[in-house]
Design a protein around this motif. Sequence first.
Motif, short mmCIF file in Angstrom:
data_model
loop_
_atom_site.label_atom_id
_atom_site.label_comp_id
_atom_site.label_asym_id
_atom_site.label_seq_id
_atom_site.Cartn_x
_atom_site.Cartn_y
_atom_site.Cartn_z
N GLU A 7 -30.69 -14.54 101.48
CA GLU A 7 -31.05 -13.36 102.26
C GLU A 7 -31.93 -12.39 101.47
O GLU A 7 -31.69 -12.13 100.31
N ASP A 8 -32.94 -11.84 102.17
CA ASP A 8 -33.68 -10.70 101.66
C ASP A 8 -32.91 -9.46 102.08
O ASP A 8 -32.14 -9.49 103.04
N GLU A 9 -33.10 -8.34 101.37
CA GLU A 9 -32.49 -7.07 101.76
C GLU A 9 -33.56 -5.99 101.73
O GLU A 9 -34.42 -6.00 100.86
N VAL A 34 -38.03 -3.99 99.41
CA VAL A 34 -37.49 -5.25 99.91
C VAL A 34 -37.15 -6.10 98.69
O VAL A 34 -38.01 -6.35 97.85
N THR A 35 -35.90 -6.50 98.58
CA THR A 35 -35.46 -7.35 97.49
C THR A 35 -35.45 -8.78 98.00
O THR A 35 -34.64 -9.13 98.86
N PRO A 36 -36.36 -9.62 97.52
CA PRO A 36 -36.42 -11.00 97.99
C PRO A 36 -35.18 -11.81 97.58
O PRO A 36 -34.56 -11.51 96.55
N LYS A 37 -34.84 -12.78 98.39
CA LYS A 37 -33.71 -13.64 98.06
C LYS A 37 -33.89 -14.23 96.67
O LYS A 37 -35.02 -14.52 96.23
N GLY A 38 -32.78 -14.37 95.96
CA GLY A 38 -32.80 -14.98 94.63
C GLY A 38 -33.12 -14.02 93.49
O GLY A 38 -33.01 -14.39 92.34
N VAL A 51 -28.76 5.83 102.79
CA VAL A 51 -29.60 4.64 102.74
C VAL A 51 -29.40 3.84 104.02
O VAL A 51 -28.28 3.68 104.49
N MET A 52 -30.50 3.32 104.56
CA MET A 52 -30.42 2.38 105.68
C MET A 52 -30.69 1.00 105.08
O MET A 52 -31.71 0.79 104.43
N LEU A 53 -29.75 0.09 105.25
CA LEU A 53 -29.84 -1.25 104.65
C LEU A 53 -30.03 -2.27 105.76
O LEU A 53 -29.25 -2.32 106.71
N PHE A 54 -31.08 -3.07 105.64
CA PHE A 54 -31.34 -4.15 106.59
C PHE A 54 -31.06 -5.47 105.89
O PHE A 54 -31.68 -5.79 104.89
N GLU A 55 -30.10 -6.22 106.44
CA GLU A 55 -29.76 -7.54 105.91
C GLU A 55 -29.00 -8.29 107.00
O GLU A 55 -28.43 -7.68 107.90
N PRO A 56 -28.96 -9.62 106.93
CA PRO A 56 -28.19 -10.38 107.91
C PRO A 56 -26.70 -10.02 107.84
O PRO A 56 -26.20 -9.65 106.77
N THR A 57 -26.00 -10.11 108.94
CA THR A 57 -24.58 -9.78 108.97
C THR A 57 -23.76 -10.71 108.09
O THR A 57 -22.63 -10.37 107.72
#
Length: 77
Positions: A7-9, A34-38, A51-57
């Motif tokens: 997941e990216d965040e 945006v923090t890329p996966k890995g 902070v508003m955080l966007f990531e998969p549930t």
Amino acid sequence: MHRHEQEDELFYVIEGKLYMTYRTLELNSGEFVVTPKGVEHRPYAPEEVSVMLFEPTTTLNTGNIDSELTVPVLKKI
């Protein structure tokens, strides 16, 4: 430090200051990263920050690290 393999965040700072340790990054109000996966990272704020955080549930909050801070992922019914 932790990472998410799948997941990216996106961290969007609404108010205050958020620090992101990749090997240190400072975010101010109105900025985002945006923090890329890995990619290993560690978000922290010495003072209150909004902070508003966007990531998969399905994203585990501590990534690949299991600790007392790990919050179990809720599954949809």
